[in-house]
Design a protein around this motif. Structure first.
Motif, PDB file in Angstrom:
ATOM      1  N   GLU A 168     -15.273  10.979   5.423  1.00 59.08           N
ATOM      2  CA  GLU A 168     -15.700  10.634   4.069  1.00 59.08           C
ATOM      3  C   GLU A 168     -15.146   9.282   3.627  1.00 59.08           C
ATOM      4  O   GLU A 168     -15.776   8.559   2.857  1.00 59.08           O
ATOM      5  CB  GLU A 168     -15.249  11.722   3.086  1.00 59.08           C
ATOM      6  CG  GLU A 168     -15.983  13.045   3.245  1.00 59.08           C
ATOM      7  CD  GLU A 168     -15.543  14.069   2.218  1.00 59.08           C
ATOM      8  OE1 GLU A 168     -14.728  13.703   1.334  1.00 59.08           O
ATOM      9  OE2 GLU A 168     -16.000  15.221   2.293  1.00 59.08           O
ATOM     10  N   GLY A 169     -13.965   8.925   4.118  1.00 59.54           N
ATOM     11  CA  GLY A 169     -13.337   7.679   3.692  1.00 59.54           C
ATOM     12  C   GLY A 169     -14.071   6.425   4.108  1.00 59.54           C
ATOM     13  O   GLY A 169     -13.833   5.349   3.542  1.00 59.54           O
ATOM     14  N   HIS A 192      -5.513   7.812   8.708  1.00 61.45           N
ATOM     15  CA  HIS A 192      -4.349   8.695   8.648  1.00 61.45           C
ATOM     16  C   HIS A 192      -4.713  10.052   9.253  1.00 61.45           C
ATOM     17  O   HIS A 192      -5.657  10.705   8.799  1.00 61.45           O
ATOM     18  CB  HIS A 192      -3.911   8.895   7.196  1.00 61.45           C
ATOM     19  CG  HIS A 192      -3.444   7.647   6.514  1.00 61.45           C
ATOM     20  ND1 HIS A 192      -2.143   7.461   6.108  1.00 61.45           N
ATOM     21  CD2 HIS A 192      -4.107   6.501   6.180  1.00 61.45           C
ATOM     22  CE1 HIS A 192      -2.028   6.273   5.542  1.00 61.45           C
ATOM     23  NE2 HIS A 192      -3.205   5.670   5.573  1.00 61.45           N
ATOM     24  N   ASP A 211      -4.356  13.394   6.516  1.00 60.72           N
ATOM     25  CA  ASP A 211      -5.386  13.745   5.534  1.00 60.72           C
ATOM     26  C   ASP A 211      -6.708  13.018   5.780  1.00 60.72           C
ATOM     27  O   ASP A 211      -7.642  13.136   4.989  1.00 60.72           O
ATOM     28  CB  ASP A 211      -4.895  13.463   4.111  1.00 60.72           C
ATOM     29  CG  ASP A 211      -4.456  12.008   3.921  1.00 60.72           C
ATOM     30  OD1 ASP A 211      -4.701  11.184   4.836  1.00 60.72           O
ATOM     31  OD2 ASP A 211      -3.872  11.700   2.869  1.00 60.72           O
ATOM     32  N   ARG A 230     -11.603   2.815  -3.140  1.00 57.23           N
ATOM     33  CA  ARG A 230     -12.541   3.601  -3.965  1.00 57.23           C
ATOM     34  C   ARG A 230     -12.758   2.973  -5.335  1.00 57.23           C
ATOM     35  O   ARG A 230     -13.859   3.002  -5.875  1.00 57.23           O
ATOM     36  CB  ARG A 230     -12.029   5.030  -4.122  1.00 57.23           C
ATOM     37  CG  ARG A 230     -12.183   5.902  -2.886  1.00 57.23           C
ATOM     38  CD  ARG A 230     -12.002   7.377  -3.227  1.00 57.23           C
ATOM     39  NE  ARG A 230     -10.690   7.631  -3.801  1.00 57.23           N
ATOM     40  CZ  ARG A 230      -9.606   7.923  -3.092  1.00 57.23           C
ATOM     41  NH1 ARG A 230      -9.694   7.975  -1.760  1.00 57.23           N
ATOM     42  NH2 ARG A 230      -8.455   8.150  -3.675  1.00 57.23           N
ATOM     43  N   ASP A 263      -5.226   0.171   0.203  1.00 57.08           N
ATOM     44  CA  ASP A 263      -5.143   1.612   0.441  1.00 57.08           C
ATOM     45  C   ASP A 263      -6.437   2.284  -0.004  1.00 57.08           C
ATOM     46  O   ASP A 263      -7.286   1.684  -0.675  1.00 57.08           O
ATOM     47  CB  ASP A 263      -3.919   2.229  -0.243  1.00 57.08           C
ATOM     48  CG  ASP A 263      -3.928   2.066  -1.754  1.00 57.08           C
ATOM     49  OD1 ASP A 263      -5.011   2.106  -2.367  1.00 57.08           O
ATOM     50  OD2 ASP A 263      -2.834   1.910  -2.334  1.00 57.08           O
ATOM     51  N   ALA A 264      -6.606   3.537   0.386  1.00 58.09           N
ATOM     52  CA  ALA A 264      -7.870   4.244   0.139  1.00 58.09           C
ATOM     53  C   ALA A 264      -8.199   4.328  -1.348  1.00 58.09           C
ATOM     54  O   ALA A 264      -9.361   4.180  -1.745  1.00 58.09           O
ATOM     55  CB  ALA A 264      -7.806   5.643   0.752  1.00 58.09           C
ATOM     56  N   ALA A 265      -7.183   4.554  -2.185  1.00 56.92           N
ATOM     57  CA  ALA A 265      -7.428   4.649  -3.627  1.00 56.92           C
ATOM     58  C   ALA A 265      -7.919   3.315  -4.189  1.00 56.92           C
ATOM     59  O   ALA A 265      -8.827   3.280  -5.038  1.00 56.92           O
ATOM     60  CB  ALA A 265      -6.153   5.095  -4.345  1.00 56.92           C
ATOM     61  N   ASP A 312      -7.744   3.532   5.083  1.00 54.47           N
ATOM     62  CA  ASP A 312      -7.295   2.312   4.435  1.00 54.47           C
ATOM     63  C   ASP A 312      -7.942   1.118   5.131  1.00 54.47           C
ATOM     64  O   ASP A 312      -8.576   1.264   6.184  1.00 54.47           O
ATOM     65  CB  ASP A 312      -5.766   2.172   4.511  1.00 54.47           C
ATOM     66  CG  ASP A 312      -5.034   3.291   3.781  1.00 54.47           C
ATOM     67  OD1 ASP A 312      -5.655   3.949   2.925  1.00 54.47           O
ATOM     68  OD2 ASP A 312      -3.842   3.502   4.075  1.00 54.47           O
ATOM     69  N   ARG A 332      -7.648  10.030   5.441  1.00 52.17           N
ATOM     70  CA  ARG A 332      -8.088   8.952   4.553  1.00 52.17           C
ATOM     71  C   ARG A 332      -8.164   7.638   5.333  1.00 52.17           C
ATOM     72  O   ARG A 332      -7.534   7.484   6.383  1.00 52.17           O
ATOM     73  CB  ARG A 332      -7.170   8.817   3.341  1.00 52.17           C
ATOM     74  CG  ARG A 332      -5.792   8.269   3.596  1.00 52.17           C
ATOM     75  CD  ARG A 332      -4.989   8.248   2.293  1.00 52.17           C
ATOM     76  NE  ARG A 332      -3.690   7.622   2.422  1.00 52.17           N
ATOM     77  CZ  ARG A 332      -2.594   8.242   2.810  1.00 52.17           C
ATOM     78  NH1 ARG A 332      -2.640   9.527   3.120  1.00 52.17           N
ATOM     79  NH2 ARG A 332      -1.437   7.598   2.887  1.00 52.17           N
TER      80      ARG A 332
END
Length: 355
Positions: A28-29, A54, A57, A129, A124-126, A61, A59
C-alpha cells in the motif's frame, strides 16, 4: 536523436516494477510514494533515488539525491525550489528547512564542496502521504577525498566540523559532534566517515536538531568499536549474533550508525551491502546473512527468499524506445536496534537512469 527523460521518477519506477516480487509491488505504501514522486521534476530522475521498505510494518519511505561536487553545488538550491513549486501550496512551508540548507550548500567554501559527493533528502512515509518536505538530510562524502586524509582525520576533522555547521546552521555547537569525537578516539584502521546528516527535529521549541553520523568499515572493526562502548545486555546479545557474519563479510565495507548517550550505545544501525560486481562470489555471504535467525524472524520465509533472490539478480535495466535506460537494484539491508527493543530490518531499493 537524444534519448528523452521519463516524465517523472515515478514513471521510471513503474517501468521497473515488473522486476520486483509481487508482494513488494502490491504494498500500500507505494501508492502515495508514486503520487509524491510524480511531482518531482524529470531531470532529478537522472540522479539516483531510493525507496526504503520496513519489514516490521511494510511502510515505504523515500529518498532524493542531488550531486554536490563541482558545479553541481550551485544547482542544488534551484533544484529544490523546482520541487517545492510542484508541491501542493499548503505543503510548501514544510520545505523551508530544505530550501535554507540548499542555499547554504551553494555558499560552501570550495574545500567543503570537493569533500561532498551528494546531498540526500529523506522522506518518511507520513511525510510522503501528506506531501510534506523532508526532515532528515545527509551529505555523502567522496571516498577518495576522505581516504587521502591522515588516519586521525578520516572520522573527524575541522572540515567535517564545518560540514556539520552547514547542516545545523545557526544551531551548531561542538557538543553536537560528541559521537564523532568518541568514534574518532576509538577508530580502527578501516574506519572513515561515510555520511553526515541532520534530523532537524520539529523546527520549533521542542526536540532540537541532531547530527546523524555513518561510518564505513569492516564488520570486524565495527564490532570491535562497539565492544569498547557501554551497552545493555540486549544490545550485547544483538552484537554477538551479528559476529557470526564476520568471516563471511571479511574486508567488505559496511556502514555503522551509532546513537550514544554518555558513551553508552542506545541505538546501533548496520547497513549490510553486497558488491554488485561480485554477485556470484557473494553467494555464500548471502546464504549466511539470510540464514541469520534474527533476519529469518523479520519476514515470512517466502517473502524473505524473494528478497534474497532480488540481491542475487543484481542491477536490472529496462528501456522504452527513445528514452534513457532506467535501472533498479537492491542496494542493501539495514538492521537497527534501539535499546530495549527488538531488531528492525529494512530493504533499500535504488533507482536511476543512464543516458
Amino acid at each position: 536523436m537524444k534519448a528523452r527523460l521519463y516524465e517523472s521518477p515515478s514513471e521510471l519506477v513503474r517501468l521497473l516494477e515488473p522486476g520486483l516480487p509481487a508482494w513488494l509491488r502490491s504494498l500500500e505504501g507505494f501508492a502515495p510514494f508514486h503520487d509524491y514522486y510524480r511531482r518531482i521534476p524529470p531531470d532529478l530522475g537522472r540522479f539516483e533515488f531510493a525507496s526504503e521498505i520496513h519489514f516490521s510494518d511494510l511502510r515505504v519511505d523515500g529518498f532524493l539525491c542531488h550531486p554536490v561536487w563541482g558545479a553541481h553545488a550551485e544547482q542544488v538550491e534551484a533544484s529544490v525550489d523546482r520541487v517545492v513549486a510542484r508541491m501542493p501550496p499548503a505543503s510548501r512551508p514544510s520545505w523551508t528547512h530544505a530550501q535554507r540548507l540548499a542555499e547554504r550548500i551553494g555558499l560552501m567554501a570550495p574545500e567543503l564542496k570537493v569533500l561532498v559527493s551528494s546531498f540526500w533528502l529523506a522522506l518518511d512515509a507520513a511525510s510522503i502521504r501528506a506531501h510534506r518536505g523532508p526532515g532528515v538530510f545527509y551529505f555523502t562524502l567522496r571516498d577518495h577525498q576522505v581516504t587521502a586524509l591522515p588516519a586521525a582525520e578520516r572520522v573527524f576533522s575541522r572540515r567535517v566540523e564545518r560540514l556539520c555547521e552547514v547542516l545545523l546552521g545557526g544551531r551548531y555547537s561542538p557538543a553536537r559532534t560528541a559521537t564523532l569525537q568518541v568514534v574518532a578516539s576509538r577508530a580502527r584502521p578501516s574506519h572513515r566517515l561515510a555520511h553526515v546528516g541532520v534530523d532537524v527535529g520539529d523546527g520549533g521549541g521542542g526536540r532540537p536538531p541532531r547530527l546523524k553520523t555513518y561510518f564505513f568499515g569492516t564488520l570486524s572493526d565495527h564490532l570491535a568499536l562497539c565492544r569498547d562502548l557501554r551497552a545493555g545486555a540486549g544490545m550485547k546479545a544483538f552484537l554477538q549474533e551479528l559476529s557470526a557474519l564476520e568471516r563471511w563479510f571479511g574486508d567488505e565495507r559496511l556502514t555503522l550508525v551509532l546513537d550514544l548517550e554518555a558513551e553508552r550505545m542506545v541505538r546501533v544501525d548496520l547497513e549490510l551491502y553486497f558488491d554488485l560486481d561480485r554477485s556470484r562470489e557473494n553467494r555464500a555471504l548471502r546464504e549466511a546473512l539470510f540464514g541469520l535467525p534474527m533476519l529469518r524472524r523479520a519476514l515470512p520465509e517466502a517473502r524473505l527468499d524473494s528478497v534474497r533472490k532480488l540481491f542475487a539478480r543484481g542491477k536490472q535495466a529496462r528501456q522504452m524506445e527513445g528514452y534513457v535506460t532506467a535501472y533498479q537494484y537492491a542496494s542493501h539491508l539495514k538492521v537497527s536496534r534501539l535499546e530495549g527493543q527488538p531488531p528492525q530490518w529494512k530493504l533499500y531499493l535504488c533507482y536511476g537512469a543512464i543516458a
